[in-house]
Design a protein around this motif. Structure first.
Motif, PDB file in Angstrom:
ATOM      1  N   SER A 249       9.355  25.958  -9.477  1.00  0.00           N
ATOM      2  CA  SER A 249       8.400  24.736  -9.914  1.00  0.00           C
ATOM      3  C   SER A 249       7.764  24.369  -8.800  1.00  0.00           C
ATOM      4  CB  SER A 249       9.506  23.496 -10.201  1.00  0.00           C
ATOM      5  OG  SER A 249      10.455  23.320  -9.505  1.00  0.00           O
TER       6      SER A 249
ATOM      7  N   ASN B 198      17.077  25.319  -6.995  1.00  0.00           N
ATOM      8  CA  ASN B 198      16.875  24.614  -8.124  1.00  0.00           C
ATOM      9  C   ASN B 198      15.312  24.544  -8.042  1.00  0.00           C
ATOM     10  OD1 ASN B 198      19.470  23.923  -8.397  1.00  0.00           O
ATOM     11  ND2 ASN B 198      19.483  21.868  -7.007  1.00  0.00           N
ATOM     12  N   TYR B 199      14.794  24.726  -7.219  1.00  0.00           N
ATOM     13  CA  TYR B 199      13.042  24.470  -7.187  1.00  0.00           C
ATOM     14  C   TYR B 199      12.463  25.646  -7.019  1.00  0.00           C
ATOM     15  CZ  TYR B 199      14.514  19.533  -7.406  1.00  0.00           C
ATOM     16  OH  TYR B 199      15.217  18.435  -7.457  1.00  0.00           O
TER      17      TYR B 199
ATOM     18  N   ASP C 161      18.976  22.968  -3.042  1.00  0.00           N
ATOM     19  CA  ASP C 161      17.697  22.780  -3.352  1.00  0.00           C
ATOM     20  C   ASP C 161      16.590  23.984  -3.474  1.00  0.00           C
ATOM     21  OD1 ASP C 161      18.064  20.155  -4.028  1.00  0.00           O
ATOM     22  OD2 ASP C 161      17.523  19.377  -2.184  1.00  0.00           O
TER      23      ASP C 161
ATOM     24  N   VAL D  90       7.514  17.556  -8.132  1.00  0.00           N
ATOM     25  CA  VAL D  90       7.347  18.598  -9.240  1.00  0.00           C
ATOM     26  C   VAL D  90       6.382  18.136 -10.347  1.00  0.00           C
ATOM     27  CG1 VAL D  90       8.770  19.846 -10.895  1.00  0.00           C
ATOM     28  CG2 VAL D  90       9.663  19.424  -8.703  1.00  0.00           C
TER      29      VAL D  90
END
Length: 363
Positions: A318, A314-315, A311, A296
């Motif tokens: 980003s 979460n990402y 995940d 990231v």
């Protein structure tokens, strides 16, 4: 050649001390003093792989994933692992595995993926720390070149794309040989001053013993002075995952379609597309989602074999995360084995297995 010689070549490329603490890379089954009749290369060891080796007349199987991960109190054939062990022993087949040591090695698994994608300026994403030592020794000036040569040949002095690296400082050493000594220079019972060179060089900690032997053998003194110091620098050439760049940026969808085609992916999973352009690419073969935080802010996309469900949440904003399958991400590891062995032993019969050992099927 003996199987041991082939294993030595593999471990020169990816030393076993590079493997992660949970791993069991290395010799799995068999005797290495045997003459090699041929090597079969695979990702996983299965009963079908053992049969293929037998049919080819080969007595060496080299896999990426270790056959044996845990200790066994009995070998009775109750699962495919035990049956493979039994079949290998019955047919005098050696099984050897290169797993996370190959993941962490320069030009290892993730580097091969990067090569298939066509990335440039490829570097390790998460370099190893606390694996380096600095050696300092003091050598009579006239013998410094000979000692340096021995140290470099034993594995010292490698920094990035450079080898034979050392720092040398001239000075004076003093000593007095006591009764019973056999000094290279000076007299017993008399203080002696000798022009010396202080040699400093760097090495991986796991070759400390072999470097010490090489130093003592090459050094002219009866009792050479030397010290090893821990180095806190990261080892940029070794570690998990890689990051590199595409020649030209691509759209997210265009990039993912290329990945799906290149790795023959049955089902490519990814998080939300945001319209970003893809140029900087981070990769980790196998189950590499633990490296997403390292990617990231550095990469536009992270490619790996397995990603945890949360995940994807979460990402989302980003980084683009692409899951291509564990087997699919590591399938070209066999080509690394092939290159290592063929370069060292061009006359040996080496075959990449034709069996797809992927246990996951796509409907």
């Amino acid at each position: 050649m003996k199987i041991k010689e082939i294993i030595d070549a593999l471990e020169t490329f990816a030393p076993l001390p590079l493997q992660d603490s949970y791993d069991n890379a290395g010799l799995q089954v068999g005797l290495t003093e045997t003459e090699a009749t041929g090597a079969l290369l695979c990702l996983d060891v299965t009963e079908a792989i053992i049969k293929e080796a037998v049919a080819l007349g080969y007595n060496l199987v080299i896999s990426h994933h270790p056959l044996i991960f845990k200790g066994y109190k009995s070998i009775s054939g109750k699962d495919y692992i035990e049956r493979c062990i039994i079949d290998a022993i019955k047919n005098d087949i050696v099984i050897y595995s290169m797993h996370t040591n190959l993941d962490n090695a320069m030009n290892g698994v993730s580097f091969k993926i990067a090569q298939k994608i066509g990335l440039q300026n490829v570097k390790v994403l998460d370099p190893i720390g606390d694996k380096l030592l600095k050696l300092v020794t003091f050598v009579p000036t006239e013998h410094a070149s000979e000692v340096r040569k021995a140290l470099f040949e034993s594995g010292c002095g490698n920094i990035g794309n450079y080898d034979s690296c050392s720092y040398n400082l001239k000075g004076e050493g003093t000593f007095r040989a006591n009764e019973g000594a056999k000094p290279f220079c000076g007299e017993v019972g008399q203080e002696h001053t000798e022009e010396e060179v202080r040699i400093e060089t760097i090495l991986p900690d796991f070759i400390k013993n072999s470097v010490t032997k090489a130093l003592i053998k090459a050094h002219p003194y009866e009792e050479p002075a030397f010290d090893f110091y821990p180095v806190k620098n990261v080892w940029n050439q070794m570690g998990a995952g890689v990051i590199g760049e595409l020649d030209e940026p691509m759209s997210e969808l265009e990039f993912l379609k290329e990945i799906k085609k290149t790795f023959e992916v049955g089902c490519l999973k990814h998080n939300r597309l945001t319209g970003r352009l893809i140029q900087k690419v981070a990769i980790c073969g196998g189950a590499g989602s633990f490296l997403i935080p390292k990617a990231v802010g550095k990469a536009d996309v992270f490619i790996t074999g397995e990603v945890k469900y949360h995940d994807y949440f979460n990402y989302n904003d980003s980084i683009l995360v692409a899951e291509i399958g564990h087997y699919e991400s590591e399938q070209y590891t066999k080509e690394i084995f092939y290159s290592i062995i063929k370069e060292a032993f061009p006359s040996l019969e080496v075959t990449i297995s034709k069996i797809n050992t992927n246990p996951i099927k796509y409907l």
